[in-house]
Design a protein around this motif. Structure first.
Motif, PDB file in Angstrom:
ATOM      1  N   ASN A   5     -18.412 -11.527 -41.080  1.00  0.00           N
ATOM      2  CA  ASN A   5     -17.348 -12.412 -40.636  1.00  0.00           C
ATOM      3  C   ASN A   5     -17.900 -13.803 -40.369  1.00  0.00           C
ATOM      4  O   ASN A   5     -19.105 -14.010 -40.249  1.00  0.00           O
ATOM      5  CB  ASN A   5     -16.695 -11.855 -39.370  1.00  0.00           C
ATOM      6  N   TRP A   6     -16.974 -14.760 -40.239  1.00  0.00           N
ATOM      7  CA  TRP A   6     -17.368 -16.131 -39.925  1.00  0.00           C
ATOM      8  C   TRP A   6     -17.928 -16.205 -38.516  1.00  0.00           C
ATOM      9  O   TRP A   6     -17.476 -15.515 -37.603  1.00  0.00           O
ATOM     10  CB  TRP A   6     -16.168 -17.059 -40.027  1.00  0.00           C
ATOM     11  N   ASP A  20     -21.765 -21.375 -39.264  1.00  0.00           N
ATOM     12  CA  ASP A  20     -21.645 -21.072 -40.698  1.00  0.00           C
ATOM     13  C   ASP A  20     -21.113 -22.296 -41.435  1.00  0.00           C
ATOM     14  O   ASP A  20     -20.486 -23.173 -40.845  1.00  0.00           O
ATOM     15  CB  ASP A  20     -20.705 -19.886 -40.919  1.00  0.00           C
ATOM     16  N   MET A  63     -17.035 -19.083 -47.509  1.00  0.00           N
ATOM     17  CA  MET A  63     -18.287 -19.240 -46.804  1.00  0.00           C
ATOM     18  C   MET A  63     -19.431 -19.362 -47.808  1.00  0.00           C
ATOM     19  O   MET A  63     -19.519 -18.593 -48.758  1.00  0.00           O
ATOM     20  CB  MET A  63     -18.526 -18.035 -45.887  1.00  0.00           C
ATOM     21  N   GLY A 116     -19.083 -23.763 -45.112  1.00  0.00           N
ATOM     22  CA  GLY A 116     -18.124 -23.383 -46.139  1.00  0.00           C
ATOM     23  C   GLY A 116     -17.889 -24.525 -47.096  1.00  0.00           C
ATOM     24  O   GLY A 116     -18.329 -25.657 -46.868  1.00  0.00           O
ATOM     25  N   ALA A 150     -18.868 -24.781 -39.304  1.00  0.00           N
ATOM     26  CA  ALA A 150     -17.948 -24.247 -38.298  1.00  0.00           C
ATOM     27  C   ALA A 150     -18.422 -24.631 -36.901  1.00  0.00           C
ATOM     28  O   ALA A 150     -19.486 -24.190 -36.455  1.00  0.00           O
ATOM     29  CB  ALA A 150     -17.851 -22.735 -38.428  1.00  0.00           C
ATOM     30  N   VAL A 164     -11.055 -21.177 -38.218  1.00  0.00           N
ATOM     31  CA  VAL A 164     -12.325 -21.897 -38.254  1.00  0.00           C
ATOM     32  C   VAL A 164     -12.068 -23.364 -37.942  1.00  0.00           C
ATOM     33  O   VAL A 164     -11.265 -24.021 -38.610  1.00  0.00           O
ATOM     34  CB  VAL A 164     -13.001 -21.769 -39.638  1.00  0.00           C
ATOM     35  N   ILE A 200     -15.168 -20.702 -33.743  1.00  0.00           N
ATOM     36  CA  ILE A 200     -14.298 -19.696 -34.340  1.00  0.00           C
ATOM     37  C   ILE A 200     -13.292 -19.275 -33.276  1.00  0.00           C
ATOM     38  O   ILE A 200     -13.674 -18.846 -32.187  1.00  0.00           O
ATOM     39  CB  ILE A 200     -15.092 -18.469 -34.835  1.00  0.00           C
ATOM     40  N   SER A 247     -14.450 -12.976 -45.111  1.00  0.00           N
ATOM     41  CA  SER A 247     -15.868 -12.663 -45.021  1.00  0.00           C
ATOM     42  C   SER A 247     -16.557 -13.080 -46.300  1.00  0.00           C
ATOM     43  O   SER A 247     -15.925 -13.407 -47.292  1.00  0.00           O
ATOM     44  CB  SER A 247     -16.074 -11.165 -44.781  1.00  0.00           C
ATOM     45  N   VAL A 281      -8.217 -18.263 -41.436  1.00  0.00           N
ATOM     46  CA  VAL A 281      -8.944 -17.220 -42.153  1.00  0.00           C
ATOM     47  C   VAL A 281      -8.064 -15.988 -42.230  1.00  0.00           C
ATOM     48  O   VAL A 281      -7.447 -15.580 -41.241  1.00  0.00           O
ATOM     49  CB  VAL A 281     -10.263 -16.874 -41.434  1.00  0.00           C
TER      50      VAL A 281
END
Length: 234
Positions: free
Chosen positions: A78-79, A83, A98, A85, A110, A153, A113, A68, A135
């Motif tokens: 959370n992802w 999102d 992230m 990174g 992403a 991810v 997920i 996270s 993750v």
């Protein structure tokens, strides 16, 4: 005169035969052995994915990221799909974290997920995935990586470099990629006359589509959704 007892002594009792374990206890012992073997197999399979750096057909990125990230309000989240990174230098060169998509350190977005798995072959990310990141959640203040896997991810580079695109030669094997005679993924642009184009990924040779000239049966892999590469002319 003293009285003498001429009665012979009684014979010794017969030896007691050793007790055999009951059927229930034998079954319990066998079950324990099977469970132990299952744990060893699972751990060995997971370790082969984490430490095998020679797998050219797998994803080209680190398997680890933090579970996270704290937003502007200080709350962890959370992802989620969409999102972004980037590298996490505090946890090593093979770790990600992230960040905001407009951050200068953002390198991927992403696409999806997915659930975590100790069976790496069972994770199938969508087309266009350039890197796959495991993750995990850690407890305490440790920053050395590791932890308990929680999700996966499927990332796509924010740059113009997309090895996960069909035919580009990287990422997971997908329809439209090319392979050599050892079933190793290669870039279609460099394919030769003996190389093949992936027309399908199926469980049985009979399921290959028309145009397949060489169906390639693969060695068994736990969790992989296909066992045959349907190869055709490049």
């Amino acid at each position: 005169m003293a009285w003498q007892n001429n009665t012979p002594p009684p014979p010794p009792p017969p030896p007691v035969p050793p007790q055999l374990p009951s059927a229930g206890s034998r079954a319990k012992g066998c079950l324990g052995s099977l469970l132990s073997l299952g744990v060893v197999i699972a751990l060995g399979f997971g370790a082969s994915q984490v430490f095998d750096d020679d797998d050219t057909s797998g994803p080209s990125a680190s398997p680890s990221a933090s579970s996270s990230s704290s937003g502007g309000d200080g709350k962890a989240r959370n992802w989620s799909k969409g999102d972004c990174g980037g590298p996490d230098p505090e946890k090593g060169s093979d770790s990600y974290r992230m960040v905001d998509c407009d951050d200068s350190g953002a390198t991927f977005e992403a696409l999806e997920i997915m659930d975590a798995s100790i069976m790496p072959e069972s994770i199938q990310c969508p087309a266009g995935t350039d890197l796959i990141i495991e993750v995990s959640i850690t407890y305490g203040r440790s920053s050395s990586g590791g932890g308990i896997p929680t999700e996966t991810v499927c990332g796509r580079n924010l740059s113009g470099d997309h090895p996960g695109d069909a035919g580009a030669g990287g990422g997971q094997l997908v329809k439209g990629d090319c392979v050599d005679d050892r079933a190793q993924e290669i870039a279609c642009a460099s394919a030769g006359s003996s190389d093949l184009k992936v027309l399908g990924l199926v469980k049985k040779k009979a399921d290959c589509p028309s145009g397949t000239t060489e169906p390639m049966e693969l060695l068994f892999a736990i969790g992989r959704p296909y066992d045959v590469i349907c190869g055709g002319k490049v």
